[in-house]
Design an enzyme around this catalytic site. Structure first.
Site: not given
Ligand code: DGL
Length: 266
Positions: A8-9, A40-41, A71-73, A184-185
């Site tokens: 993840d990020s 990452y978003g 990480c969803n992104t 995931t945050h």
């Molecule tokens: N936790 C990450 C996600 O699931 C990304 C959060 C981020 O870095 O913006 O999208």
């Protein structure tokens, strides 16, 4: 299946690790939180793809049997590229798993989705939900302030409550009965979100991943207690504290430089 890689990020992917360790405690896990390049978003697609490729290359050094893109992104933007480029490695992304669980939970087919800007703009969840069930209604909202609040250790602070209320009100007005926490945050904000949306089923990537692994992979559990190695690309102020509170275990945080990550270390 013995060892899996998860990235993840930042600290968010550990919400997925937590669920995996609860349900498959024997698995050895190598985790990478790319804290130096978080968030990452708000990045462009090509940058998210580059970061996801380098994270994957790093995890493959550990002979992992599977990579969970926690990480969803990255899942929304880079999963296809990862699967093409590393075709011998199985990947599990967050989108299909989250969409599958949300469709199981929704009663009135009104699903809310929150995520980073990149995840929402990709339309990946909406596409997947409508591909699985064309009658579903999807209401989306980018919630970019949530990630820094979590990384700062403010998940349970009143500032998160105020921000969450502002973000979630338009979705609640649409009478959603299910909300995908498409980042995931966000499970770290679960108590806050539950207080604002007590009657809505909340779908976390961690739960969804475990369901997906159970349904799609033949993982044989045994009595061994799996190890957890946690790497970060930057030791940020609150990572260890937030991670240990979440996982309820002590972790040994290892810093990984980009040189070593890319195999350029002398
Ligand atoms: N936790 C990450 C996600 O699931 C990304 C959060 C981020 O870095 O913006 O999208």
């Amino acid at each position: 299946m013995k060892k899996i890689g998860v990235f993840d990020s930042g600290v968010g992917g550990l919400t997925v690790v937590k669920e995996i360790r609860k349900h498959f405690p024997h698995l050895d896990i190598v985790y990478l939180g790319d804290t130096a390049r978080l968030p990452y978003g708000d990045k462009s697609e090509s940058t998210i793809i580059d970061y996801s490729l380098s994270n994957t290359k790093f995890l493959l050094n550990f002979d992992v049997d599977l990579i969970v893109v926690a990480c969803n992104t990255s899942s929304a933007i880079a999963l296809e590229t990862l699967e093409k480029k590393f075709c011998k490695t199985p990947f599990v992304g967050m989108i299909k798993a989250g969409a599958t669980l949300a469709l199981k939970k929704t009663k009135f087919k009104k699903i809310g989705l929150i995520g980073t800007r990149a995840t929402i703009m990709s339309g990946a969840y909406k596409k997947e939900l409508l591909r699985m069930n064309k009658d579903v209604e999807v209401f989306e909202k980018a919630t970019p302030l949530f990630v820094p609040l979590v990384e700062e250790g403010f998940a349970e602070d009143e500032v998160s409550f105020i921000v969450a209320k502002k973000y979630l009100s338009p979705l609640l007005e649409k009478k959603i009965d299910t909300l995908i926490l498409g980042c995931t945050h966000y499970p770290l904000l679960m108590p806050t979100i539950k207080a604002i949306a007590p009657d809505v089923s909340l779908i976390s990537s961690g739960r969804a991943t475990v369901e997906f692994l159970k349904e799609n992979l033949d993982i044989k559990a045994n009595n061994k207690k799996g190890s957890l190695e946690v790497f970060v690309t930057d030791i940020t102020t609150h990572f260890k504290e937030v991670a240990e509170k979440l996982l309820q275990e002590k972790i040994n945080l290892e810093h990984i430089s980009y040189e070593r990550m890319n195999g350029n270390e002398n």
